[in-house]
Scaffold this active site. Structure first.
Site, mmCIF file in Angstrom:
data_model
loop_
_atom_site.group_PDB
_atom_site.id
_atom_site.type_symbol
_atom_site.label_atom_id
_atom_site.label_comp_id
_atom_site.label_asym_id
_atom_site.label_seq_id
_atom_site.Cartn_x
_atom_site.Cartn_y
_atom_site.Cartn_z
ATOM 1 N N GLU A 466 1.599 1.422 5.028
ATOM 2 C CA GLU A 466 0.333 1.027 5.651
ATOM 3 C C GLU A 466 -0.400 0.108 4.682
ATOM 4 O O GLU A 466 -0.336 -1.097 4.820
ATOM 5 C CB GLU A 466 -0.485 2.270 6.007
ATOM 6 C CG GLU A 466 -1.579 1.996 7.015
ATOM 7 C CD GLU A 466 -2.044 3.276 7.705
ATOM 8 O OE1 GLU A 466 -3.072 3.202 8.383
ATOM 9 O OE2 GLU A 466 -1.373 4.320 7.560
ATOM 10 N N GLU A 737 -6.172 12.395 2.633
ATOM 11 C CA GLU A 737 -6.566 11.828 3.929
ATOM 12 C C GLU A 737 -7.073 12.903 4.878
ATOM 13 O O GLU A 737 -8.038 12.700 5.604
ATOM 14 C CB GLU A 737 -5.382 11.104 4.569
ATOM 15 C CG GLU A 737 -5.710 10.504 5.930
ATOM 16 C CD GLU A 737 -4.544 9.769 6.555
ATOM 17 O OE1 GLU A 737 -4.786 8.949 7.466
ATOM 18 O OE2 GLU A 737 -3.391 9.999 6.144
#
Length: 894
Positions: A466, A737
């Site tokens: 990502e 996260e």
């Protein structure tokens, strides 16, 4: 003299890099209290000698009666670019006493008058894995005389490493940085006078695919192009005053070298045994090399680098080494970090060594890589052979705590594997320490999250496939970031990335620069109206930069883009209500489904509220009134549509109340009822938070602003799921996260969403500075020319202390509870002021005076003369206006 200049800063607007736009800043020091600047004088010259002789040939400002010491604009003679300029400053204090001259500062202005070079490279065929090898490019040349001055201008579509006569030209990495290459590419300039010699010279470059032609995010490779390209121009002034220019063209030579591939997402394979000795020095035999290929002219804009350089900022050694069942060595670096390993090994020719990276270990001690998705955090080396062969990658980076080394037959020493920490190199500005080790570890995790993800752009994570500049993550964390590091240049550049990706209808992007959203927009519907709280970064970030640094330029630069965003939101709304297409919502909230239309409407209102402030700062009174009216109308629409008479808001999640309270959407009685309902919703969740990415940054501020400081501290200290300290208790060294992350709390954890370095939930750092320490900016005097010091002690903490380096210098706050008293110490930098709000009742002045005497330091003292009189009463005012210096207060505290 009492006052002195201790630090110079040259500030150039990144988008106005031609001659004539520099701005000057300086930091002052002085003994005693209430010291300020009353005047300044700046000299600017074309040489250090002229400056030293006080014979400026560009500008002598004369004595200017002013307190301004930040962003003073150049007002001297026009001068050519491609020139080193020198400057210094002196100041006068409030009593008219004159300082000595500062040390000299310098800057290099502009780029080449015109590009004579062509874009060159070598079309390469991808290997079996679809990845391109790295071209090596070189050119030899002869200089007939010694060199007076020489500058290289360089850029690439891709990444480049520049070498001259066997030496690397710069320690900056990943040049020229990530931009939307369809719009602009950054150019770097390097003074290489000391690297050139009369006679034979050689210039060498290695090209990498980088963000341009390599893998980017989850959308594959070739987002911008399919072959890396290079543009270089070397301009040399010889001893006799003549000039020579060496620029890229078909006379340069290229070859495919030992880097089989070096990709940001896929890692690197490097055959050191195939590297050419001396390829970057004169006299190299170019057997097998061929003429460089010319590429079409670049259609975007070439701009001077706006962002701070990316560098290695720290070296770390492992704290523990284990051996797996298959004989691989696993080194624990003791810290989740971003960068790579530098190997220093005794090798035999042809040894094949593999280095793998991971953030966690499986139960059997092997690397946990299930969360990497399509990323391959692997570096493979074929050794040249030698007693101390040094190996490290060229154009890739990794997110890791653990390094696995296999294929090495020797014994490892503490210097065999060095972990290199890599990020955009910004000045550290904030420190914080409390009496609670868990809270201290949380703060360090926040810092490391920033260090791991601020690399050219603010990426969401550094390990999986990502690594994108998500705007939602950036905006919720930006205020925290501004306390920890000087992120001014970083976000000036990132705002250009955001506006470069803005759509014709005014929609700001989800990610910037584009990570394939636009190229594949027919199949990827992740854009525009589907991003409430993400696109709003285009307004939140400029306002935060203005507040933190006092720089109007970022507001001026992006005003029209921000206005277009507000127009877009209004056009997309339904009666000023947002729709439910806000695709991400309150991302990763816990069992709390915040309605997306409520969230979208709240952020529409917030961006409009900030636009009213921005218009006011820029003197756009009509716009200011229009945005104030629009905000009031949105707030009324929000109340009518979503809020009942009891203050309950649609969705009834913690986040809906947090946003309504913090954004100022409710008036009077409804505001109080919503605050009470937020308190109840936290109690209903067993005293735990349930907010996701968008709610978490405002949760504790909303509580503190509404008299619920005790609940804010209770949430901070929680170490059971979900909470900030839950990950700390489980060994986290960066922000996760997800609230549960590695622990699989709910019985199922998608490994594809397990990022252990994802800074968004670390936005609580803003509250730690603004509320716990109480260091807050004043919107009327931004950049901390005036600060509001309003500490809010509480929770389990017996003390807290921290510092914050602003454009004016260092503020510091320390508070400590002792019995029934609270001792507060505040430091204010020279040429700045502060209003201190005491958290308890002020004691009588004698206690204050005795404390000052007890320190034995004359810099410590009470407040000003007028305030001393007020402090004589036990019922004294709880707020004091102070100037620079160090102050101590004692308060009654229960």
């Amino acid at each position: 003299m009492k006052i002195s200049v201790t630090k110079l800063e040259y500030n150039n607007c990144a988008w106005e890099c031609s001659a004539g736009h520099p701005r000057f800043s300086w930091v002052l020091e002085a003994e005693g209290q209430r010291q300020r600047q009353s005047a300044y004088r700046i000299l600017v010259a074309t040489s250090a000698a002229l400056l030293a002789q006080e014979e400026p040939d560009l500008w002598d400002s004369g004595k200017v009666e002013s307190e301004q010491s930040v962003f003073v604009p150049y007002a001297g003679a026009d001068y050519a670019s491609q020139r080193v300029c020198w400057w210094k400053v002196k100041v006068w204090d409030q009593d008219g006493q004159e300082s000595a001259w500062s040390e000299a500062g310098s800057w290099f202005q502009g780029g080449p008058e015109s590009w004579q070079g062509r874009w060159i490279g070598r079309t390469a065929e991808p290997g079996a894995n679809g990845l391109l090898p790295s071209p090596y490019i070189r050119r030899e040349f002869i200089l007939g005389q010694s060199v007076k001055r020489a500058v290289i201008y360089a850029t690439a579509l891709g990444l480049y490493e520049l070498r001259l006569n066997g030496q690397r030209v710069t320690d900056a990495l990943f040049l020229p940085g990530w931009t939307d290459y369809n719009v602009r590419t950054q150019v770097q300039a390097f003074d290489v006078s000391g690297l050139l010699q009369a006679g034979e010279n050689a210039l060498g470059v290695i090209l990498g695919t980088g963000w341009y032609a390599g893998y980017v995010g989850m959308n594959g490779k070739n987002i911008y192009g399919d072959q890396p390209q290079l543009l270089v121009q070397l301009e040399v002034e010889l001893a006799d005053g003549t000039y020579e220019i060496l620029a890229t063209d078909e006379r340069w030579r290229t070859a495919i070298g030992p880097i089989h591939y070096s990709d940001l997402i896929k890692g690197e394979t490097f055959d050191a045994s195939a590297e050419w000795a001396g390829w970057d020095r004169p006299g190299f035999l170019e057997d097998g090399w061929q003429a460089a290929e010319l590429f079409p002219d670049y259609k975007g804009e070439l701009v001077v680098q706006a962002e701070p350089p990316i560098r290695v900022t720290e070296e770390r050694r492992s704290v523990k080494t284990t051996v797996t069942a298959d004989g691989a060595s696993v080194l624990d670096m003791g810290q989740n970090m971003v960068g790579w390993a530098r190997l220093n090994l005794a090798t035999e020719p042809g040894d094949e060594i593999t280095v793998r990276y991971a953030e966690m270990l499986n139960e059997d001690g092997t690397l946990y890589t299930a969360n990497l998705r399509k990323a391959e955090q692997v570096n493979r080396y074929i050794a040249r052979g030698g007693e101390n062969e040094q190996l490290e990658p060229h154009f890739t980076f990794h997110g890791f705590r653990y390094i696995e080394l296999s294929g090495y037959r020797g014994e490892l020493t503490e210097d065999s594997v060095i972990g290199l920490v890599v990020h955009s190199d910004m000045q550290r500005t904030g420190s914080l320490e409390t009496s609670d080790p868990m809270v201290n570890r949380l703060f360090q995790n926040i810092v490391w999250g920033l260090r791991g993800n601020y690399l050219s752009v603010p990426t969401d994570c550094p390990q999986r496939d990502e690594r994108l500049g998500w705007t939602g993550d950036a905006q919720i964390f930006v205020r925290t970031a501004s306390y920890i590091m000087n992120v001014s240049r970083f976000f000036h550049k990132y705002m250009i990335d955001i506006t470069d990706t803005q759509q014709p209808n005014g929609a700001f992007p989800d990610v910037a620069p584009d990570g394939g959203w636009l190229k594949f927009k027919e199949t990827i519907n992740w854009f525009a109206s589907h991003n409430a709280g993400w696109g709003d970064a285009g307004v939140v970030i400029p306002w935060t930069m203005y507040l933190a640094y006092g720089d109007r330029a970022i507001l001026e630069r992006h005003y029209d883009s921000m206005a277009a965003w507000i127009d877009y939101l209004k056009e997309e709304s339904d009666g000023l209500l947002g729709d439910d297409r806000a695709n991400y919502g309150d991302w990763l909230s816990i069992a709390a489904d915040t309605p997306k239309d409520v969230l979208a409407t709240a952020y529409f209102a917030y961006s409009t509220k900030l636009m009213a402030k921005i218009a006011g700062v820029l003197g756009k009174e009509a716009d200011q009134q229009r945005y104030v009216q629009l905000f009031n109308e949105i707030a009324q629409a929000f109340t009518t549509a979503y809020v009942d008479a009891e203050g309950h808001i649609k969705g009834d999640t913690q986040t809906v109340y947090v946003l309504a309270l913090y954004f100022g959407l409710l008036d009077g009685e409804l505001h109080g009822k919503a605050a009470a309902r937020l308190k109840q919703r936290i109690a209903d969740n067993d005293g735990h938070l349930s907010t996701g990415f968008l709610g978490v940054g405002y949760l504790l501020p909303a509580l503190s602003d509404n008299g619920m400081q005790d609940i804010a501290y209770s949430l901070l200290h929680k170490d059971t799921f979900p909470s900030w300290l839950y990950s700390v208790k489980h060994g986290a060294t960066t922000i996760w996260e997800r609230w549960d992350g590695w622990t699989d709390h709910n019985g199922f954890q998608d490994p594809h969403m397990n990022s252990f370095n994802h800074y968004s939930l670390g936005s609580v750092g803003e509250w730690m500075f603004r509320y716990m320490l109480g260091i807050e900016a004043d919107e009327q005097q931004p950049g901390f020319k005036h600060a509001v010091i309003r500490p809010q002690p509480g929770g389990k903490l017996s003390h807290a202390r921290g510092t914050y380096d602003t454009p004016y210098g260092r503020y510091a706050v320390r508070w400590e509870q002792r019995g029934g008293q609270l001792e507060l110490e505040v430091t204010v930098p020279v040429n700045a002021t502060a209003t201190v709000h005491l958290p308890g009742k002020a004691l009588k002045l004698p206690a204050l005076a005795e404390l000052a005497v007890a320190t034995g330091n004359t810099a410590y003292g009470s407040v000003g003369a007028g305030e001393e009189q007020a402090a004589r009463s036990v019922e004294a005012s709880r707020s004091y206006d102070i100037g620079s210096g160090v102050y101590r207060f004692v308060c009654a505290w229960e």
